[in-house]
Design a protein around this motif. Structure first.
Motif, short mmCIF file in Angstrom:
data_model
loop_
_atom_site.label_atom_id
_atom_site.label_comp_id
_atom_site.label_asym_id
_atom_site.label_seq_id
_atom_site.Cartn_x
_atom_site.Cartn_y
_atom_site.Cartn_z
N UNK A 92 6.02 -8.51 -1.25
CA UNK A 92 5.52 -7.26 -0.66
C UNK A 92 4.71 -7.45 0.62
N UNK A 142 -4.23 -5.41 -0.80
CA UNK A 142 -5.26 -5.01 -1.74
C UNK A 142 -4.55 -4.22 -2.83
N UNK A 176 -1.97 -4.32 4.92
CA UNK A 176 -2.43 -4.04 6.29
C UNK A 176 -2.30 -5.31 7.15
N UNK A 215 -4.33 1.80 13.35
CA UNK A 215 -3.66 0.66 12.73
C UNK A 215 -2.81 1.21 11.60
N UNK A 216 -1.58 0.72 11.51
CA UNK A 216 -0.67 1.25 10.50
C UNK A 216 -0.29 0.18 9.50
N UNK A 217 -0.35 0.55 8.24
CA UNK A 217 0.03 -0.37 7.18
C UNK A 217 0.96 0.30 6.20
N UNK A 218 1.22 -0.38 5.10
CA UNK A 218 2.10 0.17 4.08
C UNK A 218 1.32 0.47 2.81
N UNK A 219 1.84 1.40 2.07
CA UNK A 219 1.20 1.84 0.84
C UNK A 219 2.31 1.91 -0.20
N UNK A 220 2.17 1.18 -1.28
CA UNK A 220 3.25 1.15 -2.30
C UNK A 220 2.71 1.52 -3.67
N UNK A 221 3.43 2.36 -4.36
CA UNK A 221 3.09 2.70 -5.74
C UNK A 221 4.14 2.05 -6.64
N UNK A 222 3.68 1.19 -7.51
CA UNK A 222 4.59 0.44 -8.38
C UNK A 222 4.33 0.81 -9.83
N UNK A 234 -1.87 -1.82 -1.08
CA UNK A 234 -2.10 -1.49 0.34
C UNK A 234 -1.89 -2.75 1.14
N UNK A 244 7.61 3.35 -5.01
CA UNK A 244 7.63 4.38 -3.96
C UNK A 244 6.82 3.81 -2.79
N UNK A 292 -1.29 0.43 -7.23
CA UNK A 292 -1.20 0.86 -5.84
C UNK A 292 -1.49 -0.33 -4.95
N UNK A 297 9.66 1.56 -11.22
CA UNK A 297 9.75 2.44 -10.05
C UNK A 297 8.88 1.92 -8.92
#
Lengths: 79, 79
Positions: free
Chosen positions: A66, A75, A8, A37-44, A6, B37, A4, B35
């Motif tokens: 990324x 993180x 920011x 504050x908005x960030x991205x969250x990615x599951x790989x 994160x 997401x 995962x 994958x």
């Protein structure tokens, strides 16, 4: 294995998307909000021989694609 | 008080942004990725009288603005 990530914005970097969301919240009577504050969250999902290899590869992905490390922090958490 | 909100696409909902990032990673020789997401991560600073009030208000914000509950799930953490 699953990682995962994160991403920011760094402190001090303007966040227009966050400001827009805060404005919208305030207009919806959520007046107690003082900052967004908005960030991205990615599951790989990836295959790796070991935990160490996985960590090294995901860090590499973050540095190269990324996250924009000039303005963003990242993180990583592993499951 | 600070709340962290994680918004992710529900299972089965197409994630074109995730597919694009996966394609980019593969073209950069990260072939072990199977994958990706992508979701949103929000940090909300707010004033609240109690933990319960804070939880209720942030849940309300998610339902009304921050997440599209038709296609997205959300999770909230408090600090």
């Amino acid at each position: 294995m699953k990682a995962k990530v994160y991403v920011t914005l760094k402190e001090g970097v303007l966040d227009p998307q966050g400001s827009a969301v805060m404005g919208a919240l305030k207009s919806m009577r959520f007046s107690e909000v003082s900052d967004v504050r908005i960030g991205k969250f990615m599951e790989i999902e990836l295959d790796a021989d070991s935990k160490e290899a996985e960590e090294r590869r995901v860090k590499d992905m973050c540095e190269k694609l990324l996250a924009n490390t000039v303005i963003e922090n990242y993180r990583v958490e592993f499951e």
